[in-house]
Design a protein around this motif. Structure first.
Motif, PDB file in Angstrom:
ATOM      1  N   MET A   1       0.845  -1.191   0.000  1.00  0.00           N
ATOM      2  CA  MET A   1       0.000   0.000   0.000  1.00  0.00           C
ATOM      3  C   MET A   1       0.878   1.238   0.000  1.00  0.00           C
ATOM      4  N   SER A   2       0.503   2.226  -0.793  1.00  0.00           N
ATOM      5  CA  SER A   2       1.351   3.407  -0.934  1.00  0.00           C
ATOM      6  C   SER A   2       1.475   4.140   0.401  1.00  0.00           C
ATOM      7  N   LEU A   3       2.612   4.789   0.552  1.00  0.00           N
ATOM      8  CA  LEU A   3       2.861   5.540   1.775  1.00  0.00           C
ATOM      9  C   LEU A   3       2.832   7.015   1.415  1.00  0.00           C
ATOM     10  N   VAL A   4       1.899   7.749   1.986  1.00  0.00           N
ATOM     11  CA  VAL A   4       1.795   9.185   1.715  1.00  0.00           C
ATOM     12  C   VAL A   4       2.082   9.919   3.002  1.00  0.00           C
ATOM     13  N   ASN A   5       3.088  10.796   2.965  1.00  0.00           N
ATOM     14  CA  ASN A   5       3.398  11.565   4.162  1.00  0.00           C
ATOM     15  C   ASN A   5       3.122  13.037   3.909  1.00  0.00           C
ATOM     16  N   PHE A   6       2.201  13.572   4.679  1.00  0.00           N
ATOM     17  CA  PHE A   6       1.782  14.954   4.446  1.00  0.00           C
ATOM     18  C   PHE A   6       2.737  15.951   5.096  1.00  0.00           C
ATOM     19  N   THR A   7       3.493  15.485   6.091  1.00  0.00           N
ATOM     20  CA  THR A   7       4.427  16.394   6.759  1.00  0.00           C
ATOM     21  C   THR A   7       5.647  16.631   5.882  1.00  0.00           C
ATOM     22  N   THR A   8       6.250  15.540   5.422  1.00  0.00           N
ATOM     23  CA  THR A   8       7.444  15.698   4.582  1.00  0.00           C
ATOM     24  C   THR A   8       7.077  15.753   3.100  1.00  0.00           C
ATOM     25  N   ARG A   9       5.811  15.624   2.793  1.00  0.00           N
ATOM     26  CA  ARG A   9       5.292  15.637   1.418  1.00  0.00           C
ATOM     27  C   ARG A   9       6.044  14.645   0.534  1.00  0.00           C
ATOM     28  N   GLU A  10       5.893  13.392   0.909  1.00  0.00           N
ATOM     29  CA  GLU A  10       6.523  12.310   0.149  1.00  0.00           C
ATOM     30  C   GLU A  10       5.480  11.231  -0.155  1.00  0.00           C
ATOM     31  N   ILE A  11       5.617  10.636  -1.313  1.00  0.00           N
ATOM     32  CA  ILE A  11       4.769   9.501  -1.689  1.00  0.00           C
ATOM     33  C   ILE A  11       5.675   8.364  -2.138  1.00  0.00           C
ATOM     34  N   THR A  12       5.404   7.164  -1.650  1.00  0.00           N
ATOM     35  CA  THR A  12       6.146   5.989  -2.114  1.00  0.00           C
ATOM     36  C   THR A  12       5.155   4.925  -2.552  1.00  0.00           C
ATOM     37  N   CYS A  13       5.305   4.448  -3.766  1.00  0.00           N
ATOM     38  CA  CYS A  13       4.385   3.450  -4.317  1.00  0.00           C
ATOM     39  C   CYS A  13       5.166   2.208  -4.755  1.00  0.00           C
ATOM     40  N   LYS A  14       4.499   1.071  -4.631  1.00  0.00           N
ATOM     41  CA  LYS A  14       5.130  -0.204  -5.002  1.00  0.00           C
ATOM     42  C   LYS A  14       4.457  -0.761  -6.262  1.00  0.00           C
ATOM     43  N   ILE A  15       5.256  -1.008  -7.284  1.00  0.00           N
ATOM     44  CA  ILE A  15       4.731  -1.562  -8.533  1.00  0.00           C
ATOM     45  C   ILE A  15       5.399  -2.914  -8.782  1.00  0.00           C
ATOM     46  N   VAL A  16       4.593  -3.918  -9.040  1.00  0.00           N
ATOM     47  CA  VAL A  16       5.119  -5.279  -9.217  1.00  0.00           C
ATOM     48  C   VAL A  16       4.970  -5.721 -10.677  1.00  0.00           C
ATOM     49  N   TYR A  17       6.072  -6.164 -11.269  1.00  0.00           N
ATOM     50  CA  TYR A  17       6.061  -6.741 -12.612  1.00  0.00           C
ATOM     51  C   TYR A  17       5.834  -8.245 -12.455  1.00  0.00           C
ATOM     52  N   TYR A  18       4.734  -8.710 -12.993  1.00  0.00           N
ATOM     53  CA  TYR A  18       4.294 -10.099 -12.816  1.00  0.00           C
ATOM     54  C   TYR A  18       4.258 -10.772 -14.184  1.00  0.00           C
ATOM     55  N   GLY A  19       4.305 -12.085 -14.229  1.00  0.00           N
ATOM     56  CA  GLY A  19       4.194 -12.774 -15.513  1.00  0.00           C
ATOM     57  C   GLY A  19       4.911 -14.112 -15.487  1.00  0.00           C
ATOM     58  N   PRO A  20       4.749 -14.910 -16.545  1.00  0.00           N
ATOM     59  CA  PRO A  20       5.359 -16.240 -16.553  1.00  0.00           C
ATOM     60  C   PRO A  20       6.884 -16.171 -16.641  1.00  0.00           C
ATOM     61  N   GLY A  21       7.532 -17.294 -16.379  1.00  0.00           N
ATOM     62  CA  GLY A  21       8.983 -17.378 -16.432  1.00  0.00           C
ATOM     63  C   GLY A  21       9.516 -16.987 -17.802  1.00  0.00           C
ATOM     64  N   ARG A  22      10.608 -16.248 -17.808  1.00  0.00           N
ATOM     65  CA  ARG A  22      11.300 -15.814 -19.035  1.00  0.00           C
ATOM     66  C   ARG A  22      10.446 -14.900 -19.930  1.00  0.00           C
ATOM     67  N   SER A  23       9.485 -14.211 -19.356  1.00  0.00           N
ATOM     68  CA  SER A  23       8.690 -13.310 -20.198  1.00  0.00           C
ATOM     69  C   SER A  23       9.357 -11.946 -20.355  1.00  0.00           C
ATOM     70  N   GLY A  24      10.344 -11.643 -19.495  1.00  0.00           N
ATOM     71  CA  GLY A  24      11.075 -10.378 -19.655  1.00  0.00           C
ATOM     72  C   GLY A  24      10.851  -9.363 -18.556  1.00  0.00           C
ATOM     73  N   LYS A  25      10.445  -9.811 -17.390  1.00  0.00           N
ATOM     74  CA  LYS A  25      10.198  -8.886 -16.275  1.00  0.00           C
ATOM     75  C   LYS A  25      11.515  -8.241 -15.822  1.00  0.00           C
ATOM     76  N   THR A  26      12.513  -9.070 -15.609  1.00  0.00           N
ATOM     77  CA  THR A  26      13.811  -8.536 -15.179  1.00  0.00           C
ATOM     78  C   THR A  26      14.398  -7.647 -16.265  1.00  0.00           C
ATOM     79  N   THR A  27      14.200  -8.019 -17.524  1.00  0.00           N
ATOM     80  CA  THR A  27      14.733  -7.216 -18.633  1.00  0.00           C
ATOM     81  C   THR A  27      14.112  -5.823 -18.636  1.00  0.00           C
ATOM     82  N   ASN A  28      12.829  -5.720 -18.319  1.00  0.00           N
ATOM     83  CA  ASN A  28      12.193  -4.404 -18.183  1.00  0.00           C
ATOM     84  C   ASN A  28      12.951  -3.554 -17.172  1.00  0.00           C
ATOM     85  N   LEU A  29      13.197  -4.122 -15.998  1.00  0.00           N
ATOM     86  CA  LEU A  29      13.870  -3.353 -14.948  1.00  0.00           C
ATOM     87  C   LEU A  29      15.311  -3.013 -15.340  1.00  0.00           C
ATOM     88  N   GLN A  30      15.968  -3.964 -16.012  1.00  0.00           N
ATOM     89  CA  GLN A  30      17.352  -3.698 -16.428  1.00  0.00           C
ATOM     90  C   GLN A  30      17.401  -2.556 -17.438  1.00  0.00           C
TER      91      GLN A  30
END
Lengths: 199, 155
Positions: A1-30
C-alpha cells in the motif's frame, strides 16, 4: 500500500512486474536501470539463482521527482515467474499499489500467460485484493521475434485482456514499450491515489 | 545527538533514544511491505529503499516458513559477521505490524540491541498517535507533473 506523508510531502508506491517465467520482467527493470540518470535511481537488487533466474525478486527504486508538490518515489519489483516459486511470488505481491503483467508474445507460450494471469488473480485474492481494484496494465513482450512465432498485440488482447486495461506491445531488450508501460501503470497508480481511495 | 530521519514525527524520540543507547550504525523502521517510516545512517533515500526491500523480503519469507511449521512467527533474526551484525525483528504497534532492521558494529552487541529493542517497542507503543485518515494527496491534474518527471527519467 502506498505511503503518503503529508508532513514531509513524500509519496512511495510499489509496482510489481508479474508474468510467466522468461517473459522479460527482469529485462524491463534492467532497461529502466540503464536509461534512468544515476541520481534518479538506486541500486538494482537482484536475488537470482546462479543461472540468473529470479529467485525471490528484483528491486529498483526510482525517484520520480515532484508530483503535485510531493516528492514521489516508485519501488519496482519483479516476481520469480517459474511455477515452482509461487510462495515467494505471493510475498512480493504483498502491498502492491500497481501491477504490470508482462506476457510472452510467443504463440506457444499462450497457456503459460493464461496460467500466470490466473495465478496473479489468486495471489491477489489471498491478500484480500480484487484484481478489478488494483491499477494494472498488460505488456506483450518479445514483439521483436519473427512474425510467425508470435501473436500480435490484438490477438493477445483477445486472449488475455479480459478487463480491457491498457496494453502495450514491447521488446524489452531494445526498450520498445518499456517506458510506455511504466508511464501507464504510474498514471493509474497515482490516479487512484488522487481519488483518495486506498491504493 | 544521532538525528534520525522520520516520515512520522512520533517515531523520532523513541528511535533516537534507541540509537543513543545501542550505538547502532544503521536503523530502519518500516511496514511489512517494505515502506520506510524512519531511518538513521543511510545517505541516499534510494539505498534506504533497497535495504528495506531486502529486510521485508527476509521477514516475509521467514514468516511464511513459520506459518508452514505452525509457529506463531519468528520474532527476531540476527546475522553476525566479523564487522557487522544485523538484527531484524517484527513487532506490533498501535499503527499495525512494523519491522525494525538494525545494523551494529563491534562497538555494540546483539545483547545490547535486544535489550533496548524491547524498550523501543514499548516507547513506540506509548508515542503512537491514533491513526487518522488523510485527504487525497494529489491534485486532480497531476498528469502534467507526471509526464514531466517521466520524461526526465528517460532522457
Amino acid at each position: 500500500m502506498s505511503l503518503v506523508n503529508f508532513t514531509t510531502r513524500e509519496i512511495t508506491c510499489k509496482i510489481v512486474y508479474y508474468g510467466p517465467g522468461r517473459s522479460g520482467k527482469t529485462t524491463n527493470l534492467q532497461y529502466i536501470y540503464g536509461r534512468v540518470p544515476e541520481e534518479r535511481r538506486g541500486r538494482m537488487v537482484s536475488l537470482a539463482t546462479q543461472t540468473d533466474r529470479t529467485l525471490f525478486f528484483d528491486f529498483l527504486p526510482l525517484e520520480l521527482g515532484s508530483i503535485s508538490g510531493f516528492a514521489t518515489r516508485f519501488q519496482l519489483y519483479t516476481v520469480p515467474g517459474q511455477v515452482y516459486y509461487n510462495a515467494t511470488r505471493k510475498l512480493v505481491l504483498q502491498g502492491a499499489d500497481g501491477v504490470v503483467f508482462v506476457g510472452d508474445s510467443q504463440a506457444r507460450q499462450l497457456d503459460e500467460n493464461l496460467e500466470s494471469l490466473q495465478n496473479l488473480q489468486a495471489n491477489l485474492l489471498e491478500h484480500g485484493i480484487d484484481v478489478r481494484e488494483v491499477p494494472y496494465v498488460l505488456q506483450y513482450n518479445k514483439q521483436d521475434l519473427p512474425r510467425d512465432l508470435i501473436l500480435t498485440p490484438q490477438e493477445l488482447d483477445d486472449q488475455l485482456n479480459f478487463r480491457a486495461v491498457p496494453s502495450y506491445g514491447a521488446a524489452a531488450v531494445t526498450g520498445q514499450g518499456v517506458f510506455e508501460t511504466l508511464r501507464a501503470v504510474s498514471e493509474r497508480v497515482l490516479r487512484k491515489l488522487s481519488e483518495g481511495a486506498p491504493a | 545527538m544521532r538525528r534520525a530521519r522520520v516520515i512520522e514525527p512520533w517515531l523520532r524520540e523513541p528511535l533516537e533514544r534507541f540509537l543513543g543507547e545501542t550505538g547502532a550504525r544503521l536503523a530502519l523502521l518500516m511496514t511489512p511491505a517494505g515502506q520506510v517510516l524512519a531511518q538513521y545512517g543511510f545517505v541516499r533515500a534510494v539505498d534506504v529503499m533497497a535495504a528495506a526491500a531486502l529486510g521485508a523480503g527476509i521477514a516475509a519469507s521467514t514468516g511464511e516458513l513459520a506459518r508452514m511449521l505452525e509457529e506463531r512467527s519468528f520474532r527476531a533474526l540476527n546475522h553476525q559477521s566479523p564487522r557487522h551484525g544485523i538484527f531484524l525483528a517484527q513487532f506490533d504497534s498501535p499503527r499495525g505490524a512494523l519491522l525494525a532492521l538494525v545494523v551494529y558494529g563491534p562497538d555494540s552487541s546483539i545483547g545490547l540491541v535486544q535489550l533496548f529493542f524491547e524498550e523501543l517497542v514499548g516507547d513506540l507503543a506509548q508515542a503512537a498517535p491514533p491513526a487518522s485518515r488523510d485527504a487525497p494527496a494529489l491534485a486532480a491534474d497531476f498528469e502534467r507533473d507526471l509526464n514531466g518527471s517521466l520524461a526526465t527519467l528517460f532522457r
